[in-house]
Design a protein around this motif. Structure first.
Motif, PDB file in Angstrom:
ATOM      1  N   ILE A 254       4.398  -6.462  -4.467  1.00 32.45           N
ATOM      2  CA  ILE A 254       3.164  -6.966  -3.860  1.00 32.45           C
ATOM      3  C   ILE A 254       3.299  -8.447  -3.513  1.00 32.45           C
ATOM      4  CG2 ILE A 254       0.729  -7.465  -4.335  1.00 32.45           C
ATOM      5  CD1 ILE A 254       0.704  -4.839  -5.993  1.00 32.45           C
ATOM      6  N   SER A 255       3.861  -9.209  -4.424  1.00 35.95           N
ATOM      7  CA  SER A 255       3.994 -10.640  -4.172  1.00 35.95           C
ATOM      8  C   SER A 255       5.025 -10.929  -3.089  1.00 35.95           C
ATOM      9  CB  SER A 255       4.372 -11.361  -5.475  1.00 35.95           C
ATOM     10  OG  SER A 255       3.316 -11.266  -6.405  1.00 35.95           O
ATOM     11  N   ARG A 256       6.171 -10.265  -3.149  1.00 34.17           N
ATOM     12  CA  ARG A 256       7.196 -10.457  -2.110  1.00 34.17           C
ATOM     13  C   ARG A 256       6.675 -10.034  -0.745  1.00 34.17           C
ATOM     14  NH1 ARG A 256      11.849 -13.402  -2.682  1.00 34.17           N
ATOM     15  NH2 ARG A 256      12.874 -11.996  -1.241  1.00 34.17           N
ATOM     16  N   ALA A 257       5.747  -9.071  -0.731  1.00 35.04           N
ATOM     17  CA  ALA A 257       5.178  -8.586   0.522  1.00 35.04           C
ATOM     18  C   ALA A 257       4.087  -9.499   1.061  1.00 35.04           C
ATOM     19  CB  ALA A 257       4.624  -7.172   0.329  1.00 35.04           C
ATOM     20  N   GLY A 258       3.740 -10.535   0.290  1.00 34.57           N
ATOM     21  CA  GLY A 258       2.678 -11.452   0.719  1.00 34.57           C
ATOM     22  C   GLY A 258       1.287 -10.877   0.577  1.00 34.57           C
ATOM     23  N   LEU A 259       1.125  -9.940  -0.358  1.00 31.34           N
ATOM     24  CA  LEU A 259      -0.152  -9.246  -0.524  1.00 31.34           C
ATOM     25  C   LEU A 259      -0.804  -9.549  -1.866  1.00 31.34           C
ATOM     26  CD1 LEU A 259       1.016  -5.780   0.851  1.00 31.34           C
ATOM     27  CD2 LEU A 259      -0.088  -7.624   2.117  1.00 31.34           C
ATOM     28  N   ALA A 260      -0.328 -10.554  -2.570  1.00 27.44           N
ATOM     29  CA  ALA A 260      -0.892 -10.890  -3.880  1.00 27.44           C
ATOM     30  C   ALA A 260      -2.369 -11.231  -3.741  1.00 27.44           C
ATOM     31  CB  ALA A 260      -0.154 -12.071  -4.498  1.00 27.44           C
ATOM     32  N   GLY A 261      -3.138 -10.742  -4.713  1.00 27.66           N
ATOM     33  CA  GLY A 261      -4.572 -10.994  -4.735  1.00 27.66           C
ATOM     34  C   GLY A 261      -5.379  -9.882  -4.111  1.00 27.66           C
ATOM     35  N   GLN A 262      -4.713  -8.908  -3.442  1.00 22.24           N
ATOM     36  CA  GLN A 262      -5.457  -7.861  -2.764  1.00 22.24           C
ATOM     37  C   GLN A 262      -5.959  -6.769  -3.699  1.00 22.24           C
ATOM     38  OE1 GLN A 262      -6.468  -7.905   0.449  1.00 22.24           O
ATOM     39  NE2 GLN A 262      -5.683  -9.985   0.283  1.00 22.24           N
TER      40      GLN A 262
END
Length: 265
Positions: A254-262
């Motif tokens: 999730i973090s590597r995908a730039g989706l952290a916090g979703q």
């Protein structure tokens, strides 16, 4: 739930410590047996993968050595086998990149697993994040008859039910049933399939869909599909540890995908 993620080196150490990689539970005998089973077209091992190159035992063994990290000694026939944490993390980086591209492009996603006891919660978390970011996670309401049970979705993940429980399967047929069902309803096929085992094998090799997957060291078929360019990436890992052990892996994706916090809100 935290979305903080480990560094690549810290994650690699965690993977070995939790036996998602390193000295995994799968014995060497099973790995060698399954290579031969795949070559023989064994129903449990072909995973829906169409061979478009010539493969023999040595070439599949070398593939599993190079892409998974099994013991490189061909004379080693019994005992514990291994998965490389470094190869796993490299696969996760590519997996996260492709997942990010599909989610941020608000593409149609389909999640499926043949390993409900291990990977279903992984895909369910990824599906929740994808939907919150605006991707279209494909759903269907029907239970599709399959053998002595059916194919159904639970928390957005396609799985096989049998006798009131969720069943482990390598079969490609559940994915075929789902894709046929979507087509019969006049719905578009997924832009990206996130799956494993025969579900991924059929989607990538037979249906020609963009597919990312996870695979164990005893699943040579899906790595052959990757080598043939039919599946875009297969992350090597033990695919059936207790689900909570995968939490740092999902955090990393999730973090590597730039989706952290979703996941919040």
């Amino acid at each position: 739930m935290t979305t903080a993620y480990l560094s690549r080196d810290s994650l690699a150490r965690y993977l070995d410590r939790s036996r998602i990689t390193g000295a995994v539970a799968t014995p060497r005998e099973a790995n060698l047996r399954n290579i031969q089973g795949f070559l023989d077209g064994n129903q449990h091992q072909h995973m829906g993968v169409e061979r478009i190159r010539d493969w023999d035992f040595d070439s599949v063994f070398e593939l599993m050595r190079d892409r998974v990290g099994i013991n490189d000694d061909p004379e080693y026939a019994e005992g514990q086998d291994s998965i490389s944490a470094q190869l796993c993390v490299a696969g996760l980086d590519r997996y996260a990149e492709l997942f990010s591209r599909a989610v941020q492009g608000r593409k149609r996603l389909l999640f499926a697993t043949g390993h409900p006891s291990g990977l279903a919660p992984v895909y369910a978390r990824l599906a929740r994040v994808a939907r919150k970011f605006g991707a279209r996670v494909l759903r269907f309401d029907e239970a599709l008859p399959f053998e002595d049970g059916d194919v159904r979705q639970i928390e957005d993940v396609v799985m096989v039910e049998q006798y009131g429980g969720l069943r482990h399967t390598h079969s490609p047929e559940p994915m075929q049933l789902v894709l046929d069902h979507l087509r019969d309803q006049g719905r578009e096929a997924p832009d990206l399939v996130i799956a494993d085992h025969g579900m991924a094998g059929y989607a990538g090799s037979r249906a020609g869909l963009s597919t990312i997957a996870m695979g164990d060291c005893n699943d040579p078929g899906i790595f052959v599909a990757e080598a043939q360019g039919q599946v875009e990436v297969v992350v090597p890992l033990d695919d059936n540890v207790p689900p909570h052990l995968y939490d740092p892996v999902v955090d990393y994706i999730i973090s590597r995908a730039g989706l952290a916090g979703q996941e919040r809100g």
